[in-house]
Scaffold this motif. Structure first.
Motif, PDB file in Angstrom:
ATOM      1  N   ALA A   1       0.812  -1.220   0.000  1.00  0.00           N
ATOM      2  CA  ALA A   1       0.000   0.000   0.000  1.00  0.00           C
ATOM      3  C   ALA A   1       0.844   1.268   0.000  1.00  0.00           C
ATOM      4  CB  ALA A   1      -0.935  -0.003   1.211  1.00  0.00           C
ATOM      5  N   ASP A   2       2.020   1.210   0.634  1.00  0.00           N
ATOM      6  CA  ASP A   2       2.873   2.399   0.666  1.00  0.00           C
ATOM      7  C   ASP A   2       3.760   2.536  -0.569  1.00  0.00           C
ATOM      8  OD1 ASP A   2       4.805   0.456   1.069  1.00  0.00           O
ATOM      9  OD2 ASP A   2       5.318   1.094   3.103  1.00  0.00           O
ATOM     10  N   GLY A   3       3.690   1.546  -1.468  1.00  0.00           N
ATOM     11  CA  GLY A   3       4.429   1.626  -2.719  1.00  0.00           C
ATOM     12  C   GLY A   3       5.910   1.347  -2.609  1.00  0.00           C
ATOM     13  N   THR A   4       6.387   0.841  -1.468  1.00  0.00           N
ATOM     14  CA  THR A   4       7.816   0.654  -1.290  1.00  0.00           C
ATOM     15  C   THR A   4       8.322  -0.716  -1.716  1.00  0.00           C
ATOM     16  OG1 THR A   4       7.563  -0.096   1.004  1.00  0.00           O
ATOM     17  CG2 THR A   4       7.843   2.275   0.636  1.00  0.00           C
ATOM     18  N   ARG A   5       7.437  -1.711  -1.746  1.00  0.00           N
ATOM     19  CA  ARG A   5       7.850  -3.078  -2.057  1.00  0.00           C
ATOM     20  C   ARG A   5       6.956  -3.647  -3.147  1.00  0.00           C
ATOM     21  NH1 ARG A   5      12.570  -3.690   0.152  1.00  0.00           N
ATOM     22  NH2 ARG A   5      13.066  -5.654   1.150  1.00  0.00           N
ATOM     23  N   GLY A   6       7.573  -4.316  -4.125  1.00  0.00           N
ATOM     24  CA  GLY A   6       6.826  -4.977  -5.186  1.00  0.00           C
ATOM     25  C   GLY A   6       7.232  -6.431  -5.273  1.00  0.00           C
ATOM     26  N   TYR A   7       6.327  -7.249  -5.838  1.00  0.00           N
ATOM     27  CA  TYR A   7       6.602  -8.682  -5.997  1.00  0.00           C
ATOM     28  C   TYR A   7       6.103  -9.127  -7.366  1.00  0.00           C
ATOM     29  CZ  TYR A   7       7.474  -8.623  -0.994  1.00  0.00           C
ATOM     30  OH  TYR A   7       7.986  -8.336   0.253  1.00  0.00           O
ATOM     31  N   THR A   8       6.940  -9.868  -8.072  1.00  0.00           N
ATOM     32  CA  THR A   8       6.543 -10.437  -9.354  1.00  0.00           C
ATOM     33  C   THR A   8       6.607 -11.955  -9.287  1.00  0.00           C
ATOM     34  OG1 THR A   8       8.785 -10.454 -10.279  1.00  0.00           O
ATOM     35  CG2 THR A   8       7.472  -8.463 -10.617  1.00  0.00           C
ATOM     36  N   GLY A   9       5.698 -12.604  -9.998  1.00  0.00           N
ATOM     37  CA  GLY A   9       5.778 -14.045 -10.187  1.00  0.00           C
ATOM     38  C   GLY A   9       6.486 -14.328 -11.500  1.00  0.00           C
ATOM     39  N   ASN A  10       7.526 -15.142 -11.461  1.00  0.00           N
ATOM     40  CA  ASN A  10       8.341 -15.418 -12.641  1.00  0.00           C
ATOM     41  C   ASN A  10       7.986 -16.808 -13.169  1.00  0.00           C
ATOM     42  OD1 ASN A  10       9.850 -12.933 -12.154  1.00  0.00           O
ATOM     43  ND2 ASN A  10      10.738 -14.037 -10.432  1.00  0.00           N
ATOM     44  N   MET A  11       7.196 -16.851 -14.241  1.00  0.00           N
ATOM     45  CA  MET A  11       6.573 -18.082 -14.684  1.00  0.00           C
ATOM     46  C   MET A  11       7.570 -19.099 -15.229  1.00  0.00           C
ATOM     47  SD  MET A  11       3.154 -16.447 -16.450  1.00  0.00           S
ATOM     48  CE  MET A  11       2.474 -18.034 -16.908  1.00  0.00           C
ATOM     49  N   ARG A  12       8.666 -18.637 -15.799  1.00  0.00           N
ATOM     50  CA  ARG A  12       9.641 -19.573 -16.368  1.00  0.00           C
ATOM     51  C   ARG A  12      10.695 -20.016 -15.355  1.00  0.00           C
ATOM     52  NH1 ARG A  12       8.640 -16.332 -20.849  1.00  0.00           N
ATOM     53  NH2 ARG A  12      10.486 -15.005 -20.597  1.00  0.00           N
ATOM     54  N   ASP A  13      10.936 -19.188 -14.350  1.00  0.00           N
ATOM     55  CA  ASP A  13      11.947 -19.538 -13.357  1.00  0.00           C
ATOM     56  C   ASP A  13      11.347 -20.131 -12.081  1.00  0.00           C
ATOM     57  OD1 ASP A  13      13.697 -18.537 -15.167  1.00  0.00           O
ATOM     58  OD2 ASP A  13      14.599 -17.040 -13.851  1.00  0.00           O
ATOM     59  N   HIS A  14      10.015 -20.103 -11.958  1.00  0.00           N
ATOM     60  CA  HIS A  14       9.314 -20.680 -10.803  1.00  0.00           C
ATOM     61  C   HIS A  14       9.742 -19.992  -9.504  1.00  0.00           C
ATOM     62  CE1 HIS A  14       8.574 -23.473 -13.983  1.00  0.00           C
ATOM     63  NE2 HIS A  14       9.793 -23.972 -13.929  1.00  0.00           N
ATOM     64  N   THR A  15       9.820 -18.683  -9.579  1.00  0.00           N
ATOM     65  CA  THR A  15      10.226 -17.899  -8.423  1.00  0.00           C
ATOM     66  C   THR A  15       9.351 -16.658  -8.276  1.00  0.00           C
ATOM     67  OG1 THR A  15      11.839 -16.644  -9.737  1.00  0.00           O
ATOM     68  CG2 THR A  15      12.651 -18.612  -8.579  1.00  0.00           C
ATOM     69  N   VAL A  16       9.465 -16.043  -7.113  1.00  0.00           N
ATOM     70  CA  VAL A  16       8.916 -14.709  -6.866  1.00  0.00           C
ATOM     71  C   VAL A  16      10.094 -13.789  -6.576  1.00  0.00           C
ATOM     72  CG1 VAL A  16       7.649 -13.288  -5.197  1.00  0.00           C
ATOM     73  CG2 VAL A  16       6.633 -15.409  -6.072  1.00  0.00           C
ATOM     74  N   THR A  17      10.123 -12.630  -7.222  1.00  0.00           N
ATOM     75  CA  THR A  17      11.168 -11.639  -6.979  1.00  0.00           C
ATOM     76  C   THR A  17      10.604 -10.493  -6.155  1.00  0.00           C
ATOM     77  OG1 THR A  17      12.289 -12.150  -9.061  1.00  0.00           O
ATOM     78  CG2 THR A  17      12.817 -10.048  -8.029  1.00  0.00           C
ATOM     79  N   ALA A  18      11.319 -10.160  -5.073  1.00  0.00           N
ATOM     80  CA  ALA A  18      10.978  -8.988  -4.275  1.00  0.00           C
ATOM     81  C   ALA A  18      11.743  -7.782  -4.815  1.00  0.00           C
ATOM     82  CB  ALA A  18      11.330  -9.215  -2.813  1.00  0.00           C
ATOM     83  N   LEU A  19      11.047  -6.658  -4.976  1.00  0.00           N
ATOM     84  CA  LEU A  19      11.636  -5.446  -5.535  1.00  0.00           C
ATOM     85  C   LEU A  19      11.555  -4.316  -4.520  1.00  0.00           C
ATOM     86  CD1 LEU A  19       9.761  -5.558  -8.972  1.00  0.00           C
ATOM     87  CD2 LEU A  19      12.056  -6.458  -8.502  1.00  0.00           C
ATOM     88  N   ASP A  20      12.660  -3.622  -4.334  1.00  0.00           N
ATOM     89  CA  ASP A  20      12.670  -2.392  -3.553  1.00  0.00           C
ATOM     90  C   ASP A  20      12.327  -1.263  -4.517  1.00  0.00           C
ATOM     91  OD1 ASP A  20      13.384   0.015  -2.268  1.00  0.00           O
ATOM     92  OD2 ASP A  20      14.843  -1.020  -1.004  1.00  0.00           O
ATOM     93  N   MET A  21      11.081  -0.778  -4.426  1.00  0.00           N
ATOM     94  CA  MET A  21      10.610   0.206  -5.392  1.00  0.00           C
ATOM     95  C   MET A  21      11.281   1.559  -5.189  1.00  0.00           C
ATOM     96  SD  MET A  21       8.609  -1.738  -7.103  1.00  0.00           S
ATOM     97  CE  MET A  21       7.773  -0.567  -8.185  1.00  0.00           C
ATOM     98  N   THR A  22      11.773   1.822  -3.974  1.00  0.00           N
ATOM     99  CA  THR A  22      12.436   3.095  -3.691  1.00  0.00           C
ATOM    100  C   THR A  22      13.873   3.090  -4.186  1.00  0.00           C
ATOM    101  OG1 THR A  22      11.050   3.358  -1.720  1.00  0.00           O
ATOM    102  CG2 THR A  22      13.011   4.749  -1.885  1.00  0.00           C
ATOM    103  N   ALA A  23      14.588   1.992  -3.879  1.00  0.00           N
ATOM    104  CA  ALA A  23      15.982   1.874  -4.322  1.00  0.00           C
ATOM    105  C   ALA A  23      16.090   1.422  -5.773  1.00  0.00           C
ATOM    106  CB  ALA A  23      16.734   0.896  -3.424  1.00  0.00           C
ATOM    107  N   LYS A  24      14.960   1.010  -6.346  1.00  0.00           N
ATOM    108  CA  LYS A  24      14.893   0.608  -7.759  1.00  0.00           C
ATOM    109  C   LYS A  24      15.777  -0.610  -8.060  1.00  0.00           C
ATOM    110  CE  LYS A  24      14.217   5.460  -9.148  1.00  0.00           C
ATOM    111  NZ  LYS A  24      14.428   6.011  -7.800  1.00  0.00           N
ATOM    112  N   ARG A  25      15.621  -1.657  -7.241  1.00  0.00           N
ATOM    113  CA  ARG A  25      16.427  -2.853  -7.469  1.00  0.00           C
ATOM    114  C   ARG A  25      15.720  -4.084  -6.906  1.00  0.00           C
ATOM    115  NH1 ARG A  25      19.499  -4.416  -2.924  1.00  0.00           N
ATOM    116  NH2 ARG A  25      19.235  -3.013  -1.128  1.00  0.00           N
TER     117      ARG A  25
END
Length: 339
Positions: free
Chosen positions: A165-189
């Motif tokens: 809700a605060d926009g600081t953390r994002g998560y993607t589901g990676n369909m080919r790698d069978h993983t979830v990636t956590a993203l720091d939306m503030t640090a952009k990485r």
């Protein structure tokens, strides 16, 4: 067959080709006591978006998008709808001026290909978009029409995205790698990768960031990832294609459509168990809910309509007419003036 209540009237739509404004393609579908606002729906096959007045069921406009539009989000103030144009040679977002019932702009994403999952970041200006073929989440200013920056997911098939809700953390589901990636939306990485059940497509994160819910297309399992520990807990199984993860506004339920089984499952979030199954022919796909949690809008990809569901009774109240192969749906309480 439609399920109706006495308060819910259904009228057959008139069909119009091209850009159809309500004045020439006037249809109306339904009335539910106390329900109003505006729904915007992507129609994949004709590459259009339909804007519907929910109170009357009337189609206000059918507008052109880029090729094969999939997902859609509405700005918090209800003024802009942003659509990911997943197909075609050009890699674009279509931005719709909702009150104006017109396309405001088309944003070229340049090198970033196959835009799909999309969420608004806090405010009415920035969206985060997965670009599946270029293994990134891009942040786009939809008012200026420019890409601000890209965050590499370092994984194949980053398809959908959830953001706290605060926009600081994002998560993607990676369909080919069978993983979830956590993203720091503030640090952009990207900050961490988590193994999850195979082919994770549907994904969402609770507003507080404590739970990431993921659907596996390979196993039919719905799982909950604790991003603080990496632990994965089973919440439901026996699905074929857990297409999307929708949290009710009170945080008590998770709603999961399955277009292969033609059903919608309702999961108790705290207990992590299925508490209801609604059979729903028509290949249910995109799903959204009103802010008060009283009505769910469920697109039916095999039909030209959206089902309106009462999540308390888990029944279909009626349908709204839209375009062919509808997928993404977005709702705002904002009522658009009729032309």
């Amino acid at each position: 067959m439609s399920h109706t209540t006495p308060a819910f009237r259904l009228l057959r739509p008139l069909v119009a080709a091209g850009v159809a404004l309500a004045a020439t393609a006037s249809v109306a579908s339904a009335q539910v006591a106390g329900l109003s606002g505006t729904l915007v729906v992507t129609n994949k096959t004709p590459s259009t978006a339909t804007i519907v007045d929910v109170g009357s069921g009337r189609t206000l406009a059918t507008l052109p998008t880029g090729t094969n539009p999939h997902e859609i989000v509405l700005s918090p103030d209800g003024s802009l709808a942003v659509i990911t144009d997943y197909g075609g040679e050009r890699k674009t977002l279509t931005v719709i001026d909702v009150p104006g019932l017109k396309v405001a702009r088309t944003i070229d994403l340049g090198e970033h290909r196959a835009p799909h999952g999309i969420v608004f970041l806090p405010g009415n200006r920035l969206v985060a978009v997965t670009c599946e073929q270029t293994r990134a989440v891009v942040v786009v200013d939809v008012v200026e029409g420019v890409v601000r920056h890209a965050i590499a997911t370092d994984a194949g098939g980053s398809h959908m995205v959830g953001v706290t809700a605060d926009g600081t953390r994002g998560y993607t589901g990676n369909m080919r790698d069978h993983t979830v990636t956590a993203l720091d939306m503030t640090a952009k990485r990207a900050v961490r990768s988590y193994p999850v059940p195979e082919v994770p497509e549907a994904i969402n994160v609770t507003p507080d960031g404590k739970e990431v819910w993921v659907g596996s297309n390979k196993t039919g399992q719905v799982s909950v990832l604790d991003p603080s520990t990496g632990a994965v807990t089973r919440a439901a199984e026996g699905l074929k294609w857990p297409y999307r993860m929708l949290f009710t506004p009170d945080g008590r339920q998770v709603i999961v459509p399955d277009p292969t089984l033609n059903e919608v499952r309702f999961i108790d979030r705290a207990a992590r168990r299925v508490i209801g199954i609604l059979p729903l022919p028509g290949a249910p796909q995109g799903v959204t809910i009103t802010p008060d949690g009283r009505h769910v809008f469920q697109s039916l990809s095999a039909e030209t309509r959206v089902a309106v569901i009462d999540p308390a009774t888990r029944t279909v109240l009626g349908h709204l007419a839209v375009g062919g192969t509808p997928d993404g749906v977005a709702y705002t309480t904002r009522v658009v003036a009729r032309p």
